[in-house]
Scaffold this active site. Structure first.
Site, mmCIF file in Angstrom:
data_model
loop_
_atom_site.group_PDB
_atom_site.id
_atom_site.type_symbol
_atom_site.label_atom_id
_atom_site.label_comp_id
_atom_site.label_asym_id
_atom_site.label_seq_id
_atom_site.Cartn_x
_atom_site.Cartn_y
_atom_site.Cartn_z
ATOM 1 N N LYS A 152 1.702 -10.133 -0.440
ATOM 2 C CA LYS A 152 0.797 -9.078 -0.924
ATOM 3 C C LYS A 152 0.579 -9.137 -2.444
ATOM 4 O O LYS A 152 -0.469 -8.736 -2.933
ATOM 5 C CB LYS A 152 1.325 -7.701 -0.525
ATOM 6 C CG LYS A 152 1.264 -7.453 0.982
ATOM 7 C CD LYS A 152 1.715 -6.056 1.358
ATOM 8 C CE LYS A 152 1.758 -5.899 2.862
ATOM 9 N NZ LYS A 152 2.190 -4.574 3.308
ATOM 10 N N ASP A 164 -2.301 0.493 2.884
ATOM 11 C CA ASP A 164 -1.031 1.031 3.413
ATOM 12 C C ASP A 164 -0.875 2.526 3.114
ATOM 13 O O ASP A 164 -0.459 3.299 3.968
ATOM 14 C CB ASP A 164 0.170 0.281 2.818
ATOM 15 C CG ASP A 164 0.384 -1.081 3.467
ATOM 16 O OD1 ASP A 164 -0.089 -1.289 4.607
ATOM 17 O OD2 ASP A 164 1.022 -1.937 2.828
#
Ligand code: NDP
Length: 282
Positions: free
Chosen positions: A71, A107
């Site tokens: 990420k 997220d």
């Protein structure tokens, strides 16, 4: 669609990816919305994330989800980023725009949506404890602050990591009128309305890294993990009288948010979450 007869291609790229439930989730979203797309798993070698993404884009990919441990690299690959991805310094969704790749982090929006919409918890004015200061916590902190809790405490085993995460979000917290602070796990305090576990302690079979006193009356405790690994934390929460929630809802909601980034529409999530909970995803 790219052409009349070929659906658009998306993928989850990570290492490992075999366990990922994203292909099931996005296939169901495509069915439910009628969007013409296919979604694959792509295993990137640990030292070749960027070439793997470039190959996927060159082969007609339109975008991808990015999972552990890439990420942060994905953040650097994007030429444009959403505000929440810039705050997180991590990207879990790339869209391959012709004018340059766009990076987002869904997220936190997924977690907030699961808490507020699926679990029915209004975060505004509440006291929140966020455990952990790794990639998962970095991804959720900005959207949690934007939900305007009264106070948010980030607690981490290595307190310096919590401090730097908090320092990076200080202006954002101020803008949303939230008292934001960083502490070590042993200095968490007591009586929170919502306790969020973003540590990897569950992966090591541990329950909670903090004592039960952190849970206020009627508290909700959520582990961002799901499946058997989340059980010890959820068990700990129930033993201390809290409502316990795993990370499956967050997973489905962050996927819905990514789908929206790519397709411009939000798919329905309740049915897909129910299917995952009842084991239809396999
Ligand atoms: P990182 O490796 O980036 O961070 C791990 C964090 O856990 C650090 O804060 C670390 O503390 C802490 N930690 C590790 N072991 C322990 C322990 N034994 N006791 C206390 N703290 C510990 O991992 P991520 O942030 O990427 O992932 C964390 C969790 O979130 C994972 O379980 C992951 O599966 C889950 N997740 C779920 C998502 C969902 O959609 N449901 C999305 C993203 C993540 P220190 O800094 O001191 O090392």
């Amino acid at each position: 669609m790219h052409s009349a007869d070929r659906p658009d291609r998306y993928a989850v790229i990570g290492h490992p990816v075999a366990h990922s439930k994203s292909p099931f989730i996005h296939a169901r979203f495509a069915e439910l919305t009628g969007e013409p797309l296919v979604y694959e798993r792509v295993l990137a070698p640990l030292d070749a994330f960027a070439p793997t993404v470039r190959d996927f884009a060159a082969a007609g990919g339109r975008g991808c989800n990015v999972t552990v441990p890439f990420k942060f690299e994905a953040h650097d690959l994007a030429v444009q980023r959403s505000e929440r991805a810039a705050l997180a310094q991590a990207v879990n969704t790339l869209r391959f725009d012709a004018e340059g790749w766009f990076g987002d982090n869904t997220d936190g929006a997924g977690l907030v949506r699961d808490l507020q919409h699926n679990a029915g918890i209004d975060l505004a004015g509440r006291d929140l404890l966020l455990l952990g200061a790794g990639g998962a916590s970095a991804g959720v902190l900005g959207p949690l602050l934007a939900a305007r809790p009264r106070r948010l405490v980030v607690a981490n085993r290595s307190v310096d990591k919590a401090q730097s995460l908090v320092a990076r979000h200080a202006l954002w917290a101020h803008r949303h009128d939230v008292a934001l602070s960083a502490v070590g796990l042993e200095d968490c305090g007591t009586g929170y309305a919502v306790v969020l576990n973003g540590t990897a302690a569950s992966l090591q079979g541990a329950g909670s890294p903090v004592p039960g006193a952190v849970l206020g009356p009627g508290a909700l405790a959520l582990d961002m993990m799901y499946g058997p690994a989340a059980e010890p934390f959820l068990q700990w929460a129930r033993e201390h009288g809290a409502a316990a929630r795993d990370g499956l809802g967050m997973l489905v909601e962050q996927a819905a948010e990514a789908f929206q980034v790519w397709r411009g529409m939000r798919p329905p999530t309740a049915e897909v979450l129910r299917e995952l909970r009842t084991g239809r995803a396999g």
